[in-house]
Design a protein around this motif. Structure first.
Motif, PDB file in Angstrom:
ATOM      1  N   ALA A 245       0.827  -1.208   0.000  1.00 38.91           N
ATOM      2  CA  ALA A 245       0.000   0.000   0.000  1.00 38.91           C
ATOM      3  C   ALA A 245       0.861   1.258   0.000  1.00 38.91           C
ATOM      4  CB  ALA A 245      -0.918  -0.015   1.223  1.00 38.91           C
ATOM      5  N   GLU A 246       2.028   1.182   0.644  1.00 38.66           N
ATOM      6  CA  GLU A 246       2.931   2.335   0.674  1.00 38.66           C
ATOM      7  C   GLU A 246       3.371   2.723  -0.737  1.00 38.66           C
ATOM      8  OE1 GLU A 246       3.113  -0.267   2.552  1.00 38.66           O
ATOM      9  OE2 GLU A 246       3.349   0.310   4.659  1.00 38.66           O
ATOM     10  N   GLU A 247       3.661   1.721  -1.573  1.00 36.13           N
ATOM     11  CA  GLU A 247       4.083   1.997  -2.947  1.00 36.13           C
ATOM     12  C   GLU A 247       2.942   2.610  -3.754  1.00 36.13           C
ATOM     13  OE1 GLU A 247       5.781  -1.419  -4.820  1.00 36.13           O
ATOM     14  OE2 GLU A 247       7.223  -1.786  -3.219  1.00 36.13           O
ATOM     15  N   ILE A 248       1.723   2.138  -3.519  1.00 34.32           N
ATOM     16  CA  ILE A 248       0.566   2.712  -4.213  1.00 34.32           C
ATOM     17  C   ILE A 248       0.403   4.181  -3.837  1.00 34.32           C
ATOM     18  CG2 ILE A 248      -1.957   2.628  -4.421  1.00 34.32           C
ATOM     19  CD1 ILE A 248      -1.815  -0.377  -4.112  1.00 34.32           C
ATOM     20  N   CYS A 249       0.539   4.488  -2.548  1.00 31.80           N
ATOM     21  CA  CYS A 249       0.403   5.872  -2.087  1.00 31.80           C
ATOM     22  C   CYS A 249       1.493   6.767  -2.685  1.00 31.80           C
ATOM     23  CB  CYS A 249       0.460   5.939  -0.565  1.00 31.80           C
ATOM     24  SG  CYS A 249      -0.941   5.153   0.254  1.00 31.80           S
ATOM     25  N   GLU A 250       2.712   6.247  -2.745  1.00 31.68           N
ATOM     26  CA  GLU A 250       3.828   7.039  -3.275  1.00 31.68           C
ATOM     27  C   GLU A 250       3.670   7.317  -4.773  1.00 31.68           C
ATOM     28  OE1 GLU A 250       7.290   4.824  -2.334  1.00 31.68           O
ATOM     29  OE2 GLU A 250       7.207   5.242  -0.168  1.00 31.68           O
ATOM     30  N   SER A 251       3.056   6.381  -5.509  1.00 36.81           N
ATOM     31  CA  SER A 251       2.938   6.527  -6.962  1.00 36.81           C
ATOM     32  C   SER A 251       1.660   7.258  -7.385  1.00 36.81           C
ATOM     33  CB  SER A 251       2.955   5.143  -7.631  1.00 36.81           C
ATOM     34  OG  SER A 251       4.099   4.410  -7.256  1.00 36.81           O
ATOM     35  N   SER A 252       0.748   7.503  -6.453  1.00 37.28           N
ATOM     36  CA  SER A 252      -0.564   8.047  -6.795  1.00 37.28           C
ATOM     37  C   SER A 252      -0.673   9.515  -6.425  1.00 37.28           C
ATOM     38  CB  SER A 252      -1.674   7.261  -6.076  1.00 37.28           C
ATOM     39  OG  SER A 252      -1.619   5.889  -6.402  1.00 37.28           O
ATOM     40  N   SER A 253      -1.390  10.247  -7.264  1.00 37.14           N
ATOM     41  CA  SER A 253      -1.740  11.627  -6.918  1.00 37.14           C
ATOM     42  C   SER A 253      -3.202  11.720  -6.498  1.00 37.14           C
ATOM     43  CB  SER A 253      -1.476  12.553  -8.102  1.00 37.14           C
ATOM     44  OG  SER A 253      -2.206  12.132  -9.230  1.00 37.14           O
ATOM     45  N   LYS A 254      -3.984  10.675  -6.794  1.00 35.77           N
ATOM     46  CA  LYS A 254      -5.373  10.610  -6.339  1.00 35.77           C
ATOM     47  C   LYS A 254      -5.644   9.211  -5.818  1.00 35.77           C
ATOM     48  CE  LYS A 254     -10.133  11.504  -7.772  1.00 35.77           C
ATOM     49  NZ  LYS A 254     -10.994  12.051  -8.847  1.00 35.77           N
ATOM     50  N   MET A 255      -6.309   9.134  -4.666  1.00 34.54           N
ATOM     51  CA  MET A 255      -6.556   7.845  -4.032  1.00 34.54           C
ATOM     52  C   MET A 255      -8.051   7.668  -3.784  1.00 34.54           C
ATOM     53  SD  MET A 255      -4.669   5.284  -2.944  1.00 34.54           S
ATOM     54  CE  MET A 255      -3.113   6.041  -2.529  1.00 34.54           C
ATOM     55  N   ILE A 256      -8.593   6.545  -4.253  1.00 31.58           N
ATOM     56  CA  ILE A 256      -9.972   6.182  -3.958  1.00 31.58           C
ATOM     57  C   ILE A 256      -9.940   5.136  -2.848  1.00 31.58           C
ATOM     58  CG2 ILE A 256     -12.150   5.323  -4.857  1.00 31.58           C
ATOM     59  CD1 ILE A 256     -11.268   7.829  -6.272  1.00 31.58           C
ATOM     60  N   THR A 257     -10.551   5.437  -1.704  1.00 29.05           N
ATOM     61  CA  THR A 257     -10.636   4.478  -0.604  1.00 29.05           C
ATOM     62  C   THR A 257     -12.031   3.875  -0.601  1.00 29.05           C
ATOM     63  OG1 THR A 257      -9.055   5.754   0.720  1.00 29.05           O
ATOM     64  CG2 THR A 257     -10.410   4.127   1.875  1.00 29.05           C
TER      65      THR A 257
END
Length: 602
Positions: A245-257
């Motif tokens: 999840a950390e890698e997803i957060c680092e690579s994303s500028s928008k996050m859908i939870t």
């Protein structure tokens, strides 16, 4: 809230056969309406340009507020003009909390003029320079040809500008997932977040389950969270590209939870708690194409309406049905959405252009309800849902966000954990103010009505470290060696300066959505107010002796177990068996610490 929402809970609105009432709204362009743009079926240069005839001649006039900007053209601006355009882009990005949409080839009054190929290319080049100046990225959403008194083809281009605000790690949107049991909620989330299609037997959902009995039964009984990211160019970032999840957060500028809620009626209390306490921005209502509106679907729809949570609909399992069956399910949805208790405008999404229009209209009008038809097995139309989620802007404006951040800190405690080498950890949502590492807060109320001092040791959002938490954001807070036994769900952590008040008795103006007989004094219900969930007894019904389905009244409630922190104006929902009602808190009888135990119960 219209008391006719009670029909969704009482089963009074049975969907029947026959054609849909008024048909389905399909988007035909940026304005979403069919229009008047010239002769149909015209061909030029060997290309079919008939679709441009359906484009509306006007868009709504440009608004001063909001994140949508119209520009006729941006060709070779002077330095002074360029700086002004950059300042304007910063304003639109601030209004959209990091996202803005530029319509190139449109006048300020909304007239669709369009640009020739060379002018459009120069305008996009200027827009790219503007975005670079503010540190943003641009993505062309769509291009459309228009008729405007010219023999040369003229186009309108719609561009998404995205920039993560300097004080945030990524843009965040919370989506609650509702729907009947076995409609495919967890499977759809597994396909979206894992990046692999399902095998038709539920393989995609296995990574989402939290308990052994969920894996064995295939039914969700608890609340789980899954994340789907989009980078600055609008590309999907999920576990197929990233291991953690950390890698997803680092690579994303928008996050859908995604908040995956239970569909079985036995776990309805868990679903209600997820809707009231986690403050979703919107909801996804999943309907199985082969069963239609069945089981708890109607009840979940009623909950979203009662709590005023905007929602869109996804019709799943279209690979299992004939086309006529899918169409019948869509018509059934149209009828329910148009009923007096809903007052929604269904919008069937069948193309990428429709998905872009649906995202914009969904954010601008609470009545528009997009409908997607897709399959988690074949992947049919799955990309349309991803386009919609990528473009969907924040549903709260920047002014509301600023006002919330100016208030004192208030954090709702929804989950409590013990983590080895970290200590006690609480999860929840910051409803107002700003919370930083090292802040001194008070938590309560305890059973005797007290608030206890504590210190925030560290903060994590979506499993990655975060130093500052802002109003509206969900996170987990580490509290060090604070005794977990002193905490419970429903508590709040607030600034000591707030001097919080607590109550065991409160009054609320309610609408009784459904009750089999009459609602009287002494009746016990489970009350949901934000993250508060506790049994209360009806002490008094003002000006009446009893209530029946659909009636309104001011009712006095008393908590049976311990006092709670409530605020006047907070939304309220209560239930007991088939009995359900909604309303808002109108008055709280504040009590001092030490008096709490004497004021609960009968």
């Amino acid at each position: 809230m219209d008391s006719r929402v009670s029909e969704l809970f009482g089963g009074c609105c049975r969907p029947g056969g026959g054609p849909a009432m008024g048909g389905t709204l399909k988007s035909r362009g940026a304005g979403g309406s069919s229009g008047c743009g010239g002769p149909k079926g015209k061909k030029k240069n060997g290309r079919n340009r008939g679709s441009k005839a359906n484009n509306p001649p006007y868009l709504p006039p440009e608004a001063e507020d909001g994140n949508i900007e119209y520009k006729l053209k941006l060709v070779n601006p002077s330095q002074y003009r360029f700086e002004h355009l950059v300042t304007q882009m910063k304003w639109r990005l601030q209004e959209g909390r990091g996202e803005a949409v530029y319509q190139i080839g449109v006048e300020d009054n909304g007239l669709l003029v369009g640009l020739a190929e060379e002018e459009m290319r120069a305008s996009l080049k200027t827009l790219h320079r503007m975005a670079e100046k503010v540190g943003a990225d641009i993505t062309v959403l769509r291009e459309r040809e228009v008729d405007y008194d010219s023999d040369m083809p003229r186009k309108i281009t719609e561009v998404l500008v995205r920039k993560v605000p300097d004080n945030q790690q990524f843009l965040d949107l919370r989506v609650a997932v509702l729907g009947n049991v076995d409609s495919g909620k967890s499977t759809l989330l597994g396909v979206l977040t894992q990046g692999e299609l399902d095998n038709g037997r539920g393989r995609a959902r296995l990574n989402l389950f939290r308990h052994l009995h969920e894996i064995q039964s295939g039914r969700t009984s608890s609340i789980s969270f899954e994340i789907l990211g989009f980078n600055s160019k609008g590309e999907v970032v999920n576990y197929s590209d990233s291991r953690t999840a950390e890698e997803i957060c680092e690579s994303s500028s928008k996050m859908i939870t995604f908040i995956d809620l239970a569909g079985h009626h036995k776990y309805l209390h868990t679903t209600i708690f997820g809707l009231t306490s986690y403050c979703p921005d919107c909801a996804l209502l999943l309907v199985s194409a082969n069963t239609g509106i069945a089981g708890t679907t109607r009840e979940h729809l009623g909950l979203a309406l009662a709590l005023k949570v905007p929602f869109f609909v996804v019709v799943s399992k279209v690979d299992l049905c004939a086309k006529t069956t899918v169409e019948r399910t869509v018509r059934q949805l149209e009828r329910v959405l148009k009923q007096p208790g809903c007052h929604k405008v269904p919008m069937l999404v069948i193309s990428e252009d429709d998905a872009v229009t649906a995202a914009q209209q969904f954010a601008q009008s609470p009545n528009v309800t997009p409908i997607f038809t897709l399959s988690s097995v074949s992947g049919e139309s799955l990309d349309l849902l991803k386009v919609f989620l990528n473009i969907l802007p924040p549903l709260t404006n920047s002014k509301e966000q600023e006002e919330l951040m100016q208030q004192l800190t208030e954090f709702q405690v929804d989950e409590i954990y013990t983590v080895p080498e970290v200590g006690t950890v609480v999860g929840g949502t910051l409803s107002s103010g700003i919370c930083r590492e090292g802040d001194q807060l008070v938590v309560g109320p305890t059973d005797d009505g007290c608030f206890l001092e504590l210190r925030v040791c560290s903060i994590q959002r979506n499993r990655s470290a975060c130093r500052v938490l802002r109003a509206g954001q969900a996170a987990t807070l580490a509290l060090g060696d604070f005794d977990r036994a002193l905490l419970r769900k429903g508590m709040v952590m607030v600034s000591p300066e707030m001097n919080p008040t607590i109550c065991s008795v409160f009054e609320a103006e309610i609408v009784l959505l459904f009750h089999a007989t009459t609602f009287r004094r002494g009746f016990q219900v489970t009350v949901h107010v934000g993250n508060v969930r506790q049994t209360a007894v009806v002490e008094k019904i003002h000006a009446k002796d009893k209530l029946r389905t659909g009636e309104k009244a001011v009712v006095r409630f008393r908590f049976l177990k311990h006092p709670e922190y409530l605020k006047v104006g907070a939304k309220l929902l209560f239930r007991e068996g088939v009995t359900k009602g909604i309303g808002h808190v109108t008055d709280v009888q504040a009590i001092a610490a030490g008096e709490a135990q004497a004021n609960v119960g009968f």
